[in-house]
Design an enzyme around this catalytic site. Sequence first.
Site, PDB file in Angstrom:
ATOM      1  CG  ASP A   1     -88.730  56.107  34.912  1.00 25.68           C
ATOM      2  OD1 ASP A   1     -88.339  55.752  33.772  1.00 25.68           O
ATOM      3  OD2 ASP A   1     -88.375  57.178  35.434  1.00 25.68           O
TER       4      ASP A   1
ATOM      5  CG  HIS B   1     -86.689  69.950  29.708  1.00 26.24           C
ATOM      6  ND1 HIS B   1     -85.790  70.760  30.365  1.00 26.24           N
ATOM      7  CD2 HIS B   1     -86.466  68.696  30.166  1.00 26.24           C
ATOM      8  CE1 HIS B   1     -85.057  70.017  31.171  1.00 26.24           C
ATOM      9  NE2 HIS B   1     -85.442  68.772  31.072  1.00 26.24           N
TER      10      HIS B   1
END
Length: 352
Positions: A219, A257
């Site tokens: 991340d 998404h």
Amino acid sequence: MEPKETLAFVQGQAEIWRHMLGSVDSMALKCAVELRIADIIHSHGAPITLRQIASGIDSPSPDIPFLARIMRSLVRKNIFTEHNSLESDRETVYGLNQASRWLLHDAELSLVPMILLRSHPWVLAPFYYLNQCVKEGGTAFKKAHSCEFWDFASKNPEFNNIFNDAMACTTKIVMGEVLAEYKDGFASVGSLVDVGGGTGGMTGEIVKAHPHIKGINFDLPHVVATAPVREGVSHVGGDMFDAIPNADAVFMKWVLHDWSDEHCMKILKNCRKAIPEKSGKLIIVDIVLEKDGNDLFDETRMAFDLLMMAHTTGGKERTELEWQKLLVEAGFGRYKIIKIPTIPSIIEAYPE
């Protein structure tokens, strides 16, 4: 108008009223969560009366008639049960069912944090700007708050905590199903990189269930900087738009998404570079829309698409054909979709 046409017209009116007042049901649900009604009933171990519920509410003088109307609505929506007690002069008692058990604050699996997020004024405000987005483009969240979602979260610790709690609760729910339904899929993986893995909770759960896997939690640097030590997991900081650490498999849950097709293409091409040509695979946990789907979660999946429109820049939920187009263009010539009993599905994709 013929009687048959009149009936259909009236039914159409009723349908519009039902959708128009959907927000009322959401607020009643929020009220139940904030009053901890499910927890109060659960603490008694059996259905209880309105007065017993009221006595557990954090207030010196709760309004019982008001509470009765809230409970009547929630019973009608099958959130709680009601029946006459044989032990209390046939007084009505209220109990938990399979829906209200998801409203328990301290349960292992709970939707309370997500309810508090989705009903928060900060999250609801962008929906007042959807018409402007249709007319002129742009992001509804930015129109409402003068900055994008992630900037707002980084500048607002209270909102960031609410959001993180909601993501943690849904991760626990979804990952439980992924680990149960995808056991064989992880069996052949020697190393796995979790892209957008936050502080490594998901990676840790995968490695705990499959100790042979070398887990890499990937991340942004400031995110992994606060990640706790997890056995079998290494934390790597970086940007998925630049490069992704090499591994046998890349795992992404509810990442794509959030992004437009153009952004997804960059991420997917980096995934393709990160895995072996012949044995590597990509594991996506995300929603697959079905136009005429009829399972319990289909309406929820459609609602998620509007959430993406309101809260992200170009993010959206995708049909199988849209997923196929993205994957093939990014170099993943083969894929299969594995349905699991929750909102997203597992998409397993392989290099050409």
